[in-house]
Design an enzyme around this catalytic site. Sequence first.
Site, mmCIF file in Angstrom:
data_model
loop_
_atom_site.group_PDB
_atom_site.id
_atom_site.type_symbol
_atom_site.label_atom_id
_atom_site.label_comp_id
_atom_site.label_asym_id
_atom_site.label_seq_id
_atom_site.Cartn_x
_atom_site.Cartn_y
_atom_site.Cartn_z
ATOM 1 N N LYS A 1 0.788 -1.031 0.154
ATOM 2 C CA LYS A 1 -0.122 -0.221 -0.008
ATOM 3 C C LYS A 1 0.789 1.260 -0.253
ATOM 4 C CE LYS A 1 -4.151 1.878 2.363
ATOM 5 N NZ LYS A 1 -3.742 3.210 2.183
ATOM 6 N N CYS B 1 21.671 36.113 15.998
ATOM 7 C CA CYS B 1 22.271 34.701 15.484
ATOM 8 C C CYS B 1 23.214 34.046 16.610
ATOM 9 C CB CYS B 1 23.198 35.139 14.523
ATOM 10 S SG CYS B 1 24.257 33.694 14.022
#
Length: 666
Positions: A113, A402
């Site tokens: 399937k 950052c």
Amino acid sequence: MSEIQKRIEALRSQIDRLNDAYYLNDAPEVSDSEYDALYNELRALESEYPAFDSPDSPTKRVGGAVLSIFEKVQHTRTLLSLDNAYDAEDLRAFNKRVEKELGEHVVYTVEPKIDGLTVALLYENGKFVRGATRGDGETGEDVTENVKTIRSVPLSIAHALPLEVRGEVFLSKAQFVKINTQQERLGKEAFANPRNAAAGSLRQLDSKIAASRGLDIFVFDVINGVEGIDAHSQMDAFEKLKTWRFKTTSIEVFEHMESVIEYIETMQEKRHQLPYEIDGLVIKVNHFEQRERLGVTAKSPRWAIAYKFPAEMAQTTIKEIQVQVGRTGVITPLAIFEPVKVAGSVIGKATLHNQDYIDEKDIRVGDTVFVQKAGDVIPAVVRVELSKRPGTSVPFKLPENCPVCASQTIRKAGEVALRCINENCPAKIKRLLMHFVSRTAMNIDGFGDALVEVFIENGLIESLADVYTLHTHRETLENLEGFGEKSIQKLLEAIEKSKSNDYYRLLVGFGIPLIGEKAAKTLAKYFPTLESLMGAPVEALTAIDEIGDKMANSLIQYFSQPEIIAMINRLNAYGVNMGTALKAVTEGVFSGKTLVVTGTLTRFSRDEIKAVIESNGGKVSGSVSAKTDFVVIGENAGSKADKAAQLSIPILTEEQFLLMIEEVSG
Ligand code: IVH
């Protein structure tokens, strides 16, 4: 038929055959370049003789049509769904019901399937005319243009009667990983699993994008075929589909449900080795005549059942959420958890993608979570077990700056990703270097992420070109902890070898936004030297099918940066293959000048610096005289440096020399 037309037809059938060998049988018959030559010849003929062009030509698979909406499609016959079974008992009950109803023994087929999305493909007069999604089973969407880009869909078949086949469009595990990497790099949302990625790709209004996703299909059903073709069972139908060159799933026949159950148990493990994801197996009554007698309910056929594998998940606790900065500055949270075994392997971390993902699932440090492997490969946190949350926990927020360079971060409109905007962020440079030496790019054996880190920490590399000066630091390298003479020798040899790579690898290595391996290969084909690519105007780039406006602009922007040009010049001087070598520049900072080099240089070998000088217009001489314009000195420069001083000839250190060429190259 004219000669031209004959040639066009011949090319089409040859290319179709080669496509089959490649996409259906996994057995390429010719090299990529031979294939390309045929393909390009066909494309050229079709554009020169539009009267002979055809919508089912193999050249029409690259996409092009851009729609504003998808038309609705009324299915001729409802696309049913399947009842589910979750264990052997459910299957035995199903078998009992079926055999009782029929009053006879039943033979079953078992197919995987496929975890994708259903499509219905229509053929008329042997031509592919329409592809539609399942939708609600009655009405779907017309995705013909996108289906055409799927290489394993035959555009013409040897069967003139109208025919509808159904199958599952899917993405391989490998394509899924690739697409998600790309999505994250673009700051876009990652797909949760291959099925979502396949659905998102098939429902792209721009068929070029759909084409780039590498969709595939397995066909498992022939509709209204029973009357038109000589097929009496699922096995017959599969044979028929194969002769028409459809790609079918594997199929097994079993005489008894007990054998089906045994087979299912073996597949439970084996499924992880398949290159695509399956979420279960479909068990079908083999004979059509028996199917007719069983009939269908409103929702599903009485002659088939889907066995669903149990979801493979594990519980663990999140120890930490790390924040990483990628090559393009995208900031990604990474959950580190107690290692657990899922679907055959141990996992200890999973990406949390972005702030939206974290917020939506409210994932926090200390949480007990369920983890699984998306697409059977990528570890993912699926949900939090709130009942086990410690009272002290707080929501997790990505930092505003950052985490590596402390620069500002931004979130562009329409993107989920947060990015560091500092071009020189050390984290970005580190990732770029890791990418440059990696397998997909310059493919330097033994040069892994850990080495990049060590070399950066020791100040040995800070730009891509520095990779090719590592040999000048041999002693430093050999003195690094954990390195021996032999391993360094091997590494330096691998670096040297990479100089003669195909030049598309260099293009990949640059990490130009939107330019991945596939685009780089295409570009290298149309622009056989880096120099010709660098000089290409936007129109020349977008004239290539696979190169869109955004990619073209990204290339132009990349090659317009002075520091990039300087870096490329250095790579060229070091002898890195760029198609054919860049032409010697006769005009440059050293035009008409004579230079003498003396002493031990750290960045260049003698040959390298000679090449750099020459590519900047200068000449190299062995001895200092009144005609010398500059003397470049390294360590332990002796009498030549003294003589230069006597004659008042300008002396350049290696750094000054580099500065001169880099400033001017820009
Ligand atoms: S047969 C009337 N075979 O599973 C029978 N379906 O829940 C129609 N699927 O919508 C389905 N692989 O999209 C069949 N080998 C296979 C399949 C398959 C995947 C999907 C199909 C269907 C869903 C049923």
